[in-house]
Design a protein around this motif. Structure first.
Motif, mmCIF file in Angstrom:
data_model
loop_
_atom_site.group_PDB
_atom_site.id
_atom_site.type_symbol
_atom_site.label_atom_id
_atom_site.label_comp_id
_atom_site.label_asym_id
_atom_site.label_seq_id
_atom_site.Cartn_x
_atom_site.Cartn_y
_atom_site.Cartn_z
ATOM 1 N N MET A 293 9.046 -0.584 5.285
ATOM 2 C CA MET A 293 9.660 -0.692 6.493
ATOM 3 C C MET A 293 8.980 0.227 7.632
ATOM 4 N N THR A 294 8.759 -0.146 8.494
ATOM 5 C CA THR A 294 8.233 0.773 9.616
ATOM 6 C C THR A 294 8.507 0.659 11.035
ATOM 7 N N GLN A 295 8.458 1.456 11.678
ATOM 8 C CA GLN A 295 8.642 1.387 13.379
ATOM 9 C C GLN A 295 7.985 2.554 14.189
ATOM 10 N N ASN A 296 6.896 2.473 14.586
ATOM 11 C CA ASN A 296 6.160 3.374 15.228
ATOM 12 C C ASN A 296 5.495 4.474 14.305
ATOM 13 N N GLU A 297 5.035 4.014 13.457
ATOM 14 C CA GLU A 297 4.418 4.826 12.193
ATOM 15 C C GLU A 297 3.052 4.492 12.056
ATOM 16 N N LEU A 298 2.337 3.992 12.799
ATOM 17 C CA LEU A 298 1.082 3.489 12.587
ATOM 18 C C LEU A 298 0.085 4.227 11.698
ATOM 19 N N ASN A 299 -0.110 5.395 12.062
ATOM 20 C CA ASN A 299 -0.749 6.259 11.085
ATOM 21 C C ASN A 299 -0.481 6.234 9.560
ATOM 22 N N ASP A 300 0.852 6.526 9.577
ATOM 23 C CA ASP A 300 1.496 6.698 8.085
ATOM 24 C C ASP A 300 1.234 5.332 7.216
ATOM 25 N N VAL A 301 1.567 4.331 8.105
ATOM 26 C CA VAL A 301 1.478 2.912 7.491
ATOM 27 C C VAL A 301 0.035 2.859 6.885
ATOM 28 N N ILE A 302 -0.936 2.983 7.897
ATOM 29 C CA ILE A 302 -2.295 2.865 7.297
ATOM 30 C C ILE A 302 -2.700 3.544 6.135
ATOM 31 N N ALA A 303 -2.283 4.754 6.204
ATOM 32 C CA ALA A 303 -2.571 5.657 4.969
ATOM 33 C C ALA A 303 -1.854 5.107 3.723
ATOM 34 N N ASN A 304 -0.612 4.710 4.083
ATOM 35 C CA ASN A 304 0.001 4.444 2.704
ATOM 36 C C ASN A 304 -0.499 2.790 2.092
ATOM 37 N N VAL A 305 -0.627 2.159 3.150
ATOM 38 C CA VAL A 305 -1.162 0.789 2.657
ATOM 39 C C VAL A 305 -2.448 0.933 2.115
ATOM 40 N N THR A 306 -3.534 1.617 2.628
ATOM 41 C CA THR A 306 -4.803 2.018 2.083
ATOM 42 C C THR A 306 -4.713 2.296 0.872
ATOM 43 N N VAL A 307 -3.692 3.430 0.514
ATOM 44 C CA VAL A 307 -3.886 3.816 -0.900
ATOM 45 C C VAL A 307 -3.423 2.959 -2.139
ATOM 46 N N MET A 308 -2.301 2.154 -1.667
ATOM 47 C CA MET A 308 -1.571 1.285 -2.215
ATOM 48 C C MET A 308 -2.239 -0.010 -2.754
ATOM 49 N N LEU A 309 -3.168 -0.712 -1.580
ATOM 50 C CA LEU A 309 -3.561 -1.894 -1.816
ATOM 51 C C LEU A 309 -4.493 -2.113 -3.354
ATOM 52 N N PRO A 310 -5.554 -1.034 -3.644
ATOM 53 C CA PRO A 310 -6.145 -1.274 -4.790
ATOM 54 C C PRO A 310 -5.179 -1.103 -6.123
ATOM 55 N N TRP A 311 -3.957 -0.976 -6.035
ATOM 56 C CA TRP A 311 -3.289 -0.814 -7.199
ATOM 57 C C TRP A 311 -2.123 -1.800 -7.220
ATOM 58 N N VAL A 312 -1.704 -2.546 -6.242
ATOM 59 C CA VAL A 312 -0.816 -3.431 -6.197
ATOM 60 C C VAL A 312 -1.168 -4.799 -6.058
ATOM 61 N N ASP A 313 -0.459 -5.789 -6.126
ATOM 62 C CA ASP A 313 -0.798 -7.273 -6.085
ATOM 63 C C ASP A 313 -0.624 -7.721 -4.553
ATOM 64 N N THR A 314 0.612 -7.150 -3.985
ATOM 65 C CA THR A 314 0.838 -7.511 -2.643
ATOM 66 C C THR A 314 1.620 -6.057 -1.885
ATOM 67 N N VAL A 315 1.440 -6.087 -0.529
ATOM 68 C CA VAL A 315 2.158 -5.271 0.106
ATOM 69 C C VAL A 315 2.805 -5.841 1.124
ATOM 70 N N THR A 316 4.010 -5.966 1.632
ATOM 71 C CA THR A 316 4.828 -6.427 2.628
ATOM 72 C C THR A 316 5.054 -5.231 3.425
ATOM 73 N N VAL A 317 4.685 -5.340 4.676
ATOM 74 C CA VAL A 317 5.107 -4.300 5.898
ATOM 75 C C VAL A 317 6.241 -4.942 6.632
ATOM 76 N N VAL A 318 7.349 -4.250 6.900
ATOM 77 C CA VAL A 318 8.372 -5.184 7.881
ATOM 78 C C VAL A 318 8.471 -4.070 8.981
ATOM 79 N N ASP A 319 8.047 -4.745 10.276
ATOM 80 C CA ASP A 319 8.129 -3.527 11.436
ATOM 81 C C ASP A 319 9.664 -3.993 12.102
ATOM 82 N N GLY A 320 10.146 -2.992 12.488
ATOM 83 C CA GLY A 320 11.580 -3.065 13.325
ATOM 84 C C GLY A 320 11.392 -3.140 14.823
ATOM 85 N N GLY A 321 10.337 -3.214 15.371
ATOM 86 C CA GLY A 321 9.790 -3.734 16.967
ATOM 87 C C GLY A 321 9.156 -2.311 17.256
ATOM 88 N N SER A 322 8.095 -1.829 16.762
ATOM 89 C CA SER A 322 7.327 -0.692 17.221
ATOM 90 C C SER A 322 6.991 -0.936 18.673
#
Length: 89
Positions: A8-37
């Motif tokens: 879940m995210t809202q107005n956290e672009l840099n953190d979301v980019i960092a987290n998703v980038t690290v996770m993508l190689p290790w998981v099958d999917t990443v779902t990001v739900v934004d609360g209205g950034s």
């Protein structure tokens, strides 16, 4: 067995980019739900999700209810899962 991550995210672009980038190689999917950034999170994540098949992005307007937002995020993640898969939140 697959591994799915939900964020879940809202107005956290840099953190979301960092987290998703690290996770993508290790998981099958990443779902990001934004609360209205109000920053560039929505535009950036929509474009990234179009280019990255393992990344799924959706909006669910934040209404000051963590439980509601979390439950929506879990439901979105479960759409990609099958019995026996892991869902990390």
């Amino acid at each position: 067995m697959k591994i799915h991550v939900c964020l879940m995210t809202q107005n956290e672009l840099n953190d979301v980019i960092a987290n998703v980038t690290v996770m993508l190689p290790w998981v099958d999917t990443v779902t990001v739900v934004d609360g209205g950034s109000s920053d560039q999170t929505i535009l950036y994540m929509r474009n990234w999700a179009r280019a990255e098949p393992k990344l799924h992005f959706c909006l669910h307007q934040w209404v000051d209810n963590y439980k509601l937002q979390r439950n929506f995020t879990v439901k979105e993640g479960l759409k990609l899962a099958t019995p026996g898969d892991w869902l990390l939140i």
